[in-house]
Design a protein around this motif. Structure first.
Motif, mmCIF file in Angstrom:
data_model
loop_
_atom_site.group_PDB
_atom_site.id
_atom_site.type_symbol
_atom_site.label_atom_id
_atom_site.label_comp_id
_atom_site.label_asym_id
_atom_site.label_seq_id
_atom_site.Cartn_x
_atom_site.Cartn_y
_atom_site.Cartn_z
ATOM 1 N N PRO A 1 0.898 -1.271 -0.060
ATOM 2 C CA PRO A 1 -0.068 -0.004 -0.048
ATOM 3 C C PRO A 1 0.807 1.494 -0.076
ATOM 4 O O PRO A 1 2.006 1.381 0.670
ATOM 5 C CB PRO A 1 -0.717 -0.177 1.207
ATOM 6 N N TYR B 1 1.073 5.504 0.478
ATOM 7 C CA TYR B 1 0.167 6.654 0.555
ATOM 8 C C TYR B 1 1.086 7.895 0.706
ATOM 9 O O TYR B 1 1.822 8.005 1.763
ATOM 10 C CB TYR B 1 -0.847 6.833 1.830
ATOM 11 N N GLU C 1 4.185 8.173 -0.683
ATOM 12 C CA GLU C 1 5.334 7.639 -0.264
ATOM 13 C C GLU C 1 6.394 7.891 -1.440
ATOM 14 O O GLU C 1 7.205 7.196 -1.961
ATOM 15 C CB GLU C 1 5.154 6.140 -0.392
ATOM 16 N N ASP D 1 -3.145 4.656 -2.540
ATOM 17 C CA ASP D 1 -4.051 4.852 -2.021
ATOM 18 C C ASP D 1 -4.491 6.600 -1.818
ATOM 19 O O ASP D 1 -4.377 7.119 -0.983
ATOM 20 C CB ASP D 1 -4.067 4.367 -0.505
ATOM 21 N N ASN E 1 -8.360 8.579 -1.047
ATOM 22 C CA ASN E 1 -7.737 7.970 -0.136
ATOM 23 C C ASN E 1 -8.638 7.128 0.722
ATOM 24 O O ASN E 1 -9.550 7.703 1.029
ATOM 25 C CB ASN E 1 -6.820 8.996 0.909
ATOM 26 N N HIS F 1 -5.526 2.398 4.559
ATOM 27 C CA HIS F 1 -4.396 1.350 4.548
ATOM 28 C C HIS F 1 -5.164 -0.107 4.557
ATOM 29 O O HIS F 1 -4.862 -0.783 3.588
ATOM 30 C CB HIS F 1 -3.701 1.373 5.834
ATOM 31 N N ALA G 1 5.314 0.189 2.597
ATOM 32 C CA ALA G 1 6.631 0.624 1.689
ATOM 33 C C ALA G 1 7.501 1.180 2.343
ATOM 34 O O ALA G 1 8.634 1.414 1.912
ATOM 35 C CB ALA G 1 5.540 1.660 0.753
ATOM 36 N N ASP G 2 7.297 1.595 3.626
ATOM 37 C CA ASP G 2 8.472 2.578 4.212
ATOM 38 C C ASP G 2 9.645 1.788 4.730
ATOM 39 O O ASP G 2 10.523 2.232 5.300
ATOM 40 C CB ASP G 2 7.679 3.351 5.138
ATOM 41 N N GLN H 1 9.990 -0.287 7.071
ATOM 42 C CA GLN H 1 10.006 -0.657 8.359
ATOM 43 C C GLN H 1 9.974 -2.304 8.659
ATOM 44 O O GLN H 1 10.406 -2.675 9.533
ATOM 45 C CB GLN H 1 8.818 -0.033 9.327
ATOM 46 N N LYS I 1 3.934 6.021 20.498
ATOM 47 C CA LYS I 1 3.591 5.111 19.270
ATOM 48 C C LYS I 1 3.997 3.466 19.942
ATOM 49 O O LYS I 1 2.990 2.488 19.912
ATOM 50 C CB LYS I 1 4.302 5.258 18.144
ATOM 51 N N ARG J 1 11.557 -4.039 13.931
ATOM 52 C CA ARG J 1 10.981 -3.004 13.157
ATOM 53 C C ARG J 1 11.818 -1.801 13.000
ATOM 54 O O ARG J 1 12.230 -1.058 14.375
ATOM 55 C CB ARG J 1 9.668 -2.801 13.911
ATOM 56 N N ARG K 1 11.261 4.457 9.725
ATOM 57 C CA ARG K 1 10.953 4.661 8.448
ATOM 58 C C ARG K 1 12.273 4.920 7.317
ATOM 59 O O ARG K 1 13.178 5.715 7.898
ATOM 60 C CB ARG K 1 10.064 5.727 8.377
ATOM 61 N N THR L 1 5.187 9.285 9.213
ATOM 62 C CA THR L 1 4.181 8.279 9.287
ATOM 63 C C THR L 1 2.839 8.763 8.396
ATOM 64 O O THR L 1 2.478 9.984 8.622
ATOM 65 C CB THR L 1 3.799 7.941 10.826
ATOM 66 N N LYS L 2 2.011 7.988 7.989
ATOM 67 C CA LYS L 2 1.039 8.422 7.171
ATOM 68 C C LYS L 2 -0.336 7.841 7.924
ATOM 69 O O LYS L 2 -1.474 8.117 7.384
ATOM 70 C CB LYS L 2 0.785 7.722 5.644
ATOM 71 N N LYS M 1 -6.676 8.197 12.025
ATOM 72 C CA LYS M 1 -6.661 6.823 11.416
ATOM 73 C C LYS M 1 -6.441 5.522 12.535
ATOM 74 O O LYS M 1 -6.720 4.623 12.522
ATOM 75 C CB LYS M 1 -5.725 6.933 10.380
HETATM 76 N N1 UDP Z 1 -1.003 3.779 3.963
HETATM 77 C C1 UDP Z 1 -1.857 3.818 3.131
HETATM 78 N N2 UDP Z 1 -3.117 4.376 3.327
HETATM 79 C C2 UDP Z 1 -3.159 5.435 4.241
HETATM 80 C C3 UDP Z 1 -2.287 5.268 5.432
HETATM 81 C C4 UDP Z 1 -0.971 4.520 5.206
HETATM 82 O O1 UDP Z 1 -2.022 3.079 2.230
HETATM 83 O O2 UDP Z 1 -4.055 6.227 4.455
HETATM 84 C C5 UDP Z 1 0.166 3.129 3.890
HETATM 85 C C6 UDP Z 1 1.567 3.565 3.794
HETATM 86 O O3 UDP Z 1 1.826 4.156 2.453
HETATM 87 C C7 UDP Z 1 2.419 2.436 4.382
HETATM 88 C C8 UDP Z 1 1.606 1.859 5.182
HETATM 89 O O4 UDP Z 1 0.384 1.958 4.784
HETATM 90 O O5 UDP Z 1 2.741 1.763 3.251
HETATM 91 C C9 UDP Z 1 1.764 2.036 6.483
HETATM 92 O O6 UDP Z 1 1.643 3.514 6.926
HETATM 93 P P1 UDP Z 1 2.801 4.072 7.926
HETATM 94 O O7 UDP Z 1 3.954 3.358 7.594
HETATM 95 O O8 UDP Z 1 2.627 5.478 7.700
HETATM 96 O O9 UDP Z 1 2.201 3.574 9.257
HETATM 97 P P2 UDP Z 1 3.178 3.373 10.562
HETATM 98 O O10 UDP Z 1 4.082 2.518 10.268
HETATM 99 O O11 UDP Z 1 3.587 4.766 11.124
HETATM 100 O O12 UDP Z 1 2.091 2.722 11.674
#
Ligand code: UDP
Ligand code: MG
Length: 342
Positions: A12, A14, A16, A45, A73, A76, A97-98, A100, A134, A199, A202, A207-208, A213
């Motif tokens: 996924p 968003y 990125e 997304d 959007n 996720h 995608a990030d 992590q 977090k 983990r 990023r 963070t997205k 959310k």
């Molecule tokens: N993502 C998405 N839609 C959203 C929010 C996040 O597709 O509305 C994707 C984002 O691009 C990433 C994955 O979901 O690939 C996890 O998001 P993120 O790394 O920002 O979350 P975190 O690891 O901070 O919980």
């Protein structure tokens, strides 16, 4: 129809733009090393940055890549669902995608799958570079959820996992809109195991997952798998009601014995306010369940695909599924065959 494709990787995206190229490179190198035929499904997304352009450039050069563009959007979990809906591999891997989630851990997941496991989830043994908030909220939430449900939802896992085709088919057959996919995968059952990973932080960007959310996902998890908050509200109401009756009897008896007894208005007011506050909290909890029933009953699609893009379609240059927005497809190909966006 798998077309001989063994692995489908769902990613996924968003906003990125800062990570997509590195993410692709790392994924490609890992997937090439499996010697199995694979596809990578990037699900955009509704990004508002250059994610779409950059991913399209990747599609243009690599026939293993497919891009699904949402009309906006949708979140996720919807993005992962879209990827799973279109995946054709025998095993489907979901990864953020990030970076992590380290793509290299996919190799261990595949080994477990080959041993006969149907679900191999990634278990975070350590989290590096995430905020205290977090880490704390996430640790507390997974334990709270575990204590509330009868299904064994593993703690400290996200959506980074490999699932067998039959698990993917089972997930695809579930029509529910408020999807807490990691919970649904546990609910489905089959032979499940895990691989451990650290983990990381990023690769780039922020963070997205906004706080909103995060809360929505947390409530989706609880409301999808537990009625305990409602049961607790009931017990609490009964308990405080009982205290109320005892106090009422006490007040009546005291005023009969001692007519000059003065009621403490401040105390009454604060207790009443507290009770009102709690009542509204419990109503809001009920509201969370009702809102989800309402959403399910509307039966709207979980996401809308604006178009899908893949190498073959780009090669034939005009046959896109869905709408084309002209500014995106105005790409130049250099003599080396590299695509440059304008
Ligand atoms: N993502 C998405 N839609 C959203 C929010 C996040 O597709 O509305 C994707 C984002 O691009 C990433 C994955 O979901 O690939 C996890 O998001 P993120 O790394 O920002 O979350 P975190 O690891 O901070 O919980
Ligand atoms: Mg992340």
């Amino acid at each position: 129809m798998s077309n001989g494709i063994i692995y489908s990787v769902v990613v996924p995206l968003y906003n990125e733009e800062l990570v997509i190229e590195e993410s692709y490179k790392r994924l490609k190198s890992v997937m090439d090393s499996t010697n199995g035929k694979y596809e990578i499904l990037f699900v955009n997304d509704g990004s508002r940055d250059a994610t779409r352009n950059k991913t399209e450039n990747i599609c243009r050069l690599d026939k293993n890549i497919k891009l699904i563009n949402f009309s906006r959007n949708f979140g996720h979990q919807a993005a992962i669902t879209a990827g799973m809906n279109q995946a054709i591999g025998d095993a489907v891997i979901v990864i953020d995608a990030d970076l992590q989630d380290p793509p290299e851990a996919i190799i261990d997941m595949i080994s477990k799958w080959k041993e006969g496991y149907d679900v191999v989830y990634g278990k975070r043994v350590k989290r590096v570079g995430e905020t205290f908030f977090k880490k704390f909220t996430s640790t507390a939430y997974y334990r709270l959820l575990k204590s509330m449900t009868s299904i064994d939802i593993p703690v400290d896992t996200g959506d980074f996992r490999l699932i067998d085709r039959k698990v993917c088919d089972a997930l695809n057959s579930m029509p529910e809109k408020n999807r807490y996919i990691r919970g649904l995968v546990s609910w489905i059952g089959y032979k499940q195991t895990f691989v451990e990973f650290v983990r990381k932080e990023r690769f780039a960007g922020e963070t997205k997952y906004s706080l909103k959310k995060m809360f929505t996902l947390a409530f989706d998890g609880i409301t999808s798998f537990s009625y305990k908050p409602l049961i607790f509200a009931g017990y609490f109401g009964a308990f405080t009601g009982l205290i109320g009756i005892v106090l009422l009897i006490g007040t009546i008896v005291t005023s009969i014995i001692d007519k000059s007894a003065i009621l403490n208005l401040g105390l009454i007011l604060s207790i009443s306010l507290m009770m009102f506050g709690l009542m509204f909290c419990f109503m809001a909890i009920m509201g969370q369940y009702i809102a989800r029933i309402s959403e399910e009953s509307k039966n709207r699609p979980l996401y809308i695909v604006a178009n899908t893009v893949s190498y073959n379609e780009l090669k034939n240059s005009v046959t896109f599924k869905g709408n084309r927005s002209p500014e995106i497809y105005d790409l130049k190909i250099t003599s080396k065959g590299e695509a440059i966006g304008n």
